[in-house]
Design a protein around this motif. Structure first.
Motif, mmCIF file in Angstrom:
data_model
loop_
_atom_site.group_PDB
_atom_site.id
_atom_site.type_symbol
_atom_site.label_atom_id
_atom_site.label_comp_id
_atom_site.label_asym_id
_atom_site.label_seq_id
_atom_site.Cartn_x
_atom_site.Cartn_y
_atom_site.Cartn_z
ATOM 1 N N VAL A 138 7.260 -2.140 -8.330
ATOM 2 C CA VAL A 138 7.981 -3.263 -7.732
ATOM 3 C C VAL A 138 6.991 -4.403 -7.493
ATOM 4 O O VAL A 138 5.957 -4.218 -6.845
ATOM 5 C CB VAL A 138 8.646 -2.854 -6.405
ATOM 6 N N TYR A 139 7.335 -5.574 -8.026
ATOM 7 C CA TYR A 139 6.499 -6.765 -7.900
ATOM 8 C C TYR A 139 7.157 -7.714 -6.898
ATOM 9 O O TYR A 139 8.194 -8.319 -7.207
ATOM 10 C CB TYR A 139 6.350 -7.459 -9.255
ATOM 11 N N PRO A 140 6.603 -7.852 -5.704
ATOM 12 C CA PRO A 140 7.181 -8.801 -4.745
ATOM 13 C C PRO A 140 7.091 -10.233 -5.273
ATOM 14 O O PRO A 140 6.106 -10.614 -5.924
ATOM 15 C CB PRO A 140 6.300 -8.624 -3.502
ATOM 16 N N MET A 141 8.115 -11.015 -4.998
ATOM 17 C CA MET A 141 8.141 -12.406 -5.461
ATOM 18 C C MET A 141 8.816 -13.270 -4.401
ATOM 19 O O MET A 141 9.229 -12.789 -3.349
ATOM 20 C CB MET A 141 8.874 -12.513 -6.795
ATOM 21 N N HIS A 142 8.884 -14.567 -4.699
ATOM 22 C CA HIS A 142 9.523 -15.519 -3.771
ATOM 23 C C HIS A 142 8.788 -15.514 -2.433
ATOM 24 O O HIS A 142 9.388 -15.720 -1.376
ATOM 25 C CB HIS A 142 10.997 -15.153 -3.568
ATOM 26 N N VAL A 169 3.344 -3.387 -6.033
ATOM 27 C CA VAL A 169 2.192 -4.017 -6.676
ATOM 28 C C VAL A 169 1.651 -5.109 -5.757
ATOM 29 O O VAL A 169 2.395 -5.998 -5.335
ATOM 30 C CB VAL A 169 2.574 -4.602 -8.041
ATOM 31 N N LYS A 170 0.366 -5.041 -5.470
ATOM 32 C CA LYS A 170 -0.262 -6.024 -4.595
ATOM 33 C C LYS A 170 -0.706 -7.222 -5.430
ATOM 34 O O LYS A 170 -1.646 -7.140 -6.216
ATOM 35 C CB LYS A 170 -1.447 -5.410 -3.863
ATOM 36 N N ILE A 171 -0.021 -8.331 -5.251
ATOM 37 C CA ILE A 171 -0.352 -9.579 -5.941
ATOM 38 C C ILE A 171 -1.162 -10.447 -4.983
ATOM 39 O O ILE A 171 -0.806 -10.585 -3.811
ATOM 40 C CB ILE A 171 0.928 -10.314 -6.371
ATOM 41 N N VAL A 172 -2.241 -11.024 -5.479
ATOM 42 C CA VAL A 172 -3.075 -11.868 -4.611
ATOM 43 C C VAL A 172 -3.268 -13.286 -5.142
ATOM 44 O O VAL A 172 -3.717 -14.170 -4.417
ATOM 45 C CB VAL A 172 -4.456 -11.228 -4.352
ATOM 46 N N ARG A 173 -2.912 -13.521 -6.410
ATOM 47 C CA ARG A 173 -3.116 -14.857 -6.960
ATOM 48 C C ARG A 173 -2.286 -15.021 -8.232
ATOM 49 O O ARG A 173 -1.878 -14.052 -8.870
ATOM 50 C CB ARG A 173 -4.588 -15.098 -7.291
#
Length: 232
Positions: free
Chosen positions: A192-196, A221-225
């Motif tokens: 799962v990719y967090p968005m918004h 999923v940890k998104i940082v940039r």
């Protein structure tokens, strides 16, 4: 092979062996697009942070392109030369060609969410389909939103999904994770990719801190940039 590149906000590029999916491009740098792969460009609704008419310039660089737009995006916004490469979909509609199958869900805001299948993979992009709980709204409004959200997601119950792009919006304050929590419980989603998130990526760490015992922690999923890529 399934490769995901985060472009910005709700914009992602998904790369499979034969096809590319570009979802809800708004702003940011689009990675190089392999010319030998067919490109599908999705826009879930007409809001400016999900639909940028600049996507139509991609046809100049990548002629093998198919546009898949929510019906609320007027055809007049599509260059006439691309009408034959554009399909507009309403909620709860299905479209397919020889490479992909697309189904839509009804959003709790504008437009649709996309469920896309290709090469044995299933990808889900929520658009603005979310449990939009706002502390400034009435109890009745928030209760109706919860009902509408749960009903909209019914087709996904128990479904195996390889990659899902789900809103995690810090503006919702205490209700920020209601939509993602329900989605995780409802489906069997690998990543799962967090968005918004409005560039406030610390909201992902907040979710982890608020859910220390969640069985789904390893799936987030940890998104940082912007520009990050993830391959599975």
């Amino acid at each position: 092979m399934l490769k995901v590149t985060y472009i910005g906000h709700s914009g992602f590029l998904v790369e499979l062996e034969k096809v590319l999916f570009l979802f809800d491009y708004y702003q940011g740098e689009i990675p190089a697009l392999p010319e030998e792969k067919r490109l599908y460009v999705f826009a879930s609704h007409r809001h400016g942070d999900h639909f940028n008419p600049e996507i139509f310039k991609l046809a100049e660089q990548h002629p093998d392109v198919q546009y898949v737009l929510s019906r609320d995006i007027w055809l007049s916004r599509v260059p006439k030369a691309l009408h034959g490469q554009t399909v507009q979909l309403k909620p709860r509609e299905r479209w397919e060609d020889t490479l992909v199958t697309v189904e839509t869900l009804k959003s709790t805001d504008e437009g649709v969410a996309f469920l896309v299948r290709a090469e044995g993979k299933t990808v889900y992009h929520a658009g603005d389909l979310n449990h939009w709980h706002w502390e400034g709204e009435t109890e009745a409004w928030n209760r109706k939103m919860a009902e509408d959200f749960h009903k909209a997601l019914e087709p996904l119950a128990g479904m195996r999904i390889d990659a899902a792009f789900i809103p995690l919006d810090p503006r919702q304050e205490g209700g920020y994770s209601l939509g993602m929590d329900y989605f995780l419980e409802l489906t069997d989603t690998e990543h799962v990719y967090p968005m918004h998130c409005w560039e406030k990526y610390e909201i992902i760490d907040r979710w982890s801190a608020d859910h220390p015992d969640s069985p789904y922690k390893e799936r987030i999923v940890k998104i940082v940039r912007r520009g990050e890529s993830f391959e599975t």
